[in-house]
Design a protein around this motif. Structure first.
Motif, short mmCIF file in Angstrom:
data_model
loop_
_atom_site.label_atom_id
_atom_site.label_comp_id
_atom_site.label_asym_id
_atom_site.label_seq_id
_atom_site.Cartn_x
_atom_site.Cartn_y
_atom_site.Cartn_z
N VAL A 12 -6.38 -3.19 3.65
CA VAL A 12 -6.37 -4.21 2.36
C VAL A 12 -7.82 -4.00 1.60
O VAL A 12 -8.75 -3.27 2.39
CB VAL A 12 -6.36 -5.47 2.75
N SER A 69 -3.73 0.71 -3.43
CA SER A 69 -4.22 0.47 -2.23
C SER A 69 -5.86 0.86 -2.57
O SER A 69 -6.09 1.68 -3.31
CB SER A 69 -3.97 1.34 -1.19
N ASP A 112 -2.22 -13.57 2.95
CA ASP A 112 -3.20 -12.94 4.08
C ASP A 112 -2.34 -11.88 4.90
O ASP A 112 -1.31 -12.41 5.54
CB ASP A 112 -3.58 -14.00 4.67
N ALA A 113 -2.57 -10.92 4.70
CA ALA A 113 -2.08 -9.69 5.76
C ALA A 113 -1.78 -10.20 7.20
O ALA A 113 -0.89 -9.55 7.95
CB ALA A 113 -2.35 -8.37 5.29
N GLU A 114 -2.73 -10.54 7.73
CA GLU A 114 -2.79 -10.94 9.06
C GLU A 114 -1.83 -12.39 9.49
O GLU A 114 -1.26 -12.19 10.38
CB GLU A 114 -4.04 -11.21 9.65
N ALA A 133 3.66 -8.31 5.23
CA ALA A 133 2.78 -7.12 5.05
C ALA A 133 3.75 -5.68 5.80
O ALA A 133 3.63 -4.79 4.98
CB ALA A 133 1.52 -7.20 5.91
N GLU A 134 4.32 -6.02 6.80
CA GLU A 134 5.02 -4.78 7.32
C GLU A 134 6.14 -4.35 6.29
O GLU A 134 6.55 -3.19 6.14
CB GLU A 134 5.44 -5.09 8.62
N TYR A 170 6.26 -4.61 3.30
CA TYR A 170 5.80 -3.82 2.18
C TYR A 170 4.61 -2.53 2.69
O TYR A 170 4.12 -1.99 1.70
CB TYR A 170 5.18 -4.52 1.07
N PRO A 214 2.44 -11.02 8.95
CA PRO A 214 2.60 -9.84 9.22
C PRO A 214 3.80 -9.20 8.70
O PRO A 214 4.06 -7.98 8.77
CB PRO A 214 2.31 -9.67 10.96
N VAL A 259 1.85 -2.27 4.31
CA VAL A 259 0.61 -2.32 3.99
C VAL A 259 -0.29 -2.08 5.11
O VAL A 259 -0.11 -2.54 6.26
CB VAL A 259 0.22 -4.04 3.85
N PHE A 304 -2.25 -8.28 -1.15
CA PHE A 304 -2.40 -8.67 0.25
C PHE A 304 -3.97 -8.36 0.77
O PHE A 304 -4.64 -7.53 -0.01
CB PHE A 304 -1.68 -7.43 1.10
#
Ligand SMILES: N[C@@H](CCC(=O)N[C@@H](CS)C(=O)NCC(=O)O)C(=O)O
Length: 292
Positions: free
Chosen positions: A80, A96, A64-66, A72-73, A75, A69, A77, A30
């Motif tokens: 980044v 991390s 791309d974490a953004e 990302a949520e 996992y 989303p 995150v 991520f």
């Protein structure tokens, strides 16, 4: 040789992982475009991937974490770069921050070592002697020194703070802080994450921002003691939470609450319903995880 594939949609991610054989190790990376340490991690991961043959039971996916989303949520995150190792639908390990040695050690632990013929040199995998954690409440172990003081947790390569480097380190830290406070138009430096605040003041601030529908990025200061202590001095503000708008400190919970009480327009342009919303404003509140 294996390469890192960029995932651009949730459906591509779902179909990609559902077609993986259960024995394949999936490495999810991520990242965020504005996070400087991700640039370094991207190089590290493609180098690491290149040490495995294309048909090896390992796959590297960048997300791309953004832009993604929900994944990302899923996992958890909160910062980044963030690496997830998964096999057969089970998360085996997460890393991390951008400690190259740690990422390589984690991948090799589950996938075995690659051919060793990396395109560029990688630091050797090693058991990092971490200094004692100063924040027991750190939920994900995120520690982002990479890009600023690579391998700072490795006593062999850690910068020597006693040899007159202090000024440079301080400058680097201040540069980093000045970038971080502008990482999103509204940035909250808090204890914990919006979904799991680790302090009542942070929890209440998140509650206020949520109630008003403000879009904001956040940084978990419990995950990075350098930022935690540095920001107090940088902004001459001794406590957290700290809310920044366009890189300028607004204040802590008390001030934010006062601002909302006194000014009905406060942060309005950053709200989901704000007039200056622009593209994406109609989507749900963005809580951009920020490098930590
Ligand atoms: N009145 C303050 C309360 C915040 C506060 O007292 N925070 C403390 C406890 S969570 C803090 O950040 N202490 C410094 C530290 O933990 O590093 C506000 O309005 O934000």
């Amino acid at each position: 040789m294996a390469t890192v594939q960029e995932v651009t949609s949730e459906s591509a991610f779902q179909s990609g992982i559902s077609s993986l054989p259960p024995s394949t190790l999936a490495v999810f990376y991520f990242h965020a475009p504005w996070a400087a340490p991700c640039k370094q991690m991207s190089v590290i991961l493609s180098t690491l991937a290149s040490t495995y043959p294309a048909n090896a039971p390992i796959t590297f996916l960048a997300l791309d974490a953004e832009e993604l989303p929900e994944i990302a949520e899923q996992y958890d995150v909160s910062a980044v770069p963030f690496i997830v190792l998964q096999r057969g639908g089970q998360v085996l390990e997460t890393v991390s921050g951008s400690d190259a040695a740690k990422v390589r050690a984690a991948v090799e632990k589950y996938a075995g070592a690659g051919s060793g013929e990396a395109k560029t040199s990688l630091p050797p995998a090693q058991t990092v002697n971490k200094p004692p954690q100063t924040n027991g409440a750190d939920t994900n172990g995120a520690k982002n020194l990479a890009g600023y003081a690579p391998n700072a947790s490795d006593p062999k390569t850690a910068p020597d703070y006693s040899s007159g480097d202090t000024e440079t380190n301080k400058e680097e830290l201040n540069t980093r802080l000045s970038e971080l406070v502008k990482a999103a138009p509204v940035m909250l430096f808090m204890k914990g994450t919006p979904s799991a605040p680790q302090c009542g003041f942070s929890r209440q601030t998140v509650g206020l921002l949520r109630e008003k529908g403000i879009r904001y990025g956040f940084f978990n200061i419990l995950a990075d003691d350098e930022v935690r202590q540095g920001l107090k001095e940088y902004s001459d503000w001794p406590t957290f939470p700290q809310l920044y708008v366009e890189g300028e400190l607004v204040g802590g919970l008390d001030i934010v609450r006062e601002e909302f009480e006194n000014d009905p327009e406060f942060l309005n342009e950053h709200s989901v319903n704000g007039q200056k919303g622009g593209p994406g404003a109609a989507s749900a509140q963005t809580q951009a995880p920020v490098a930590s």
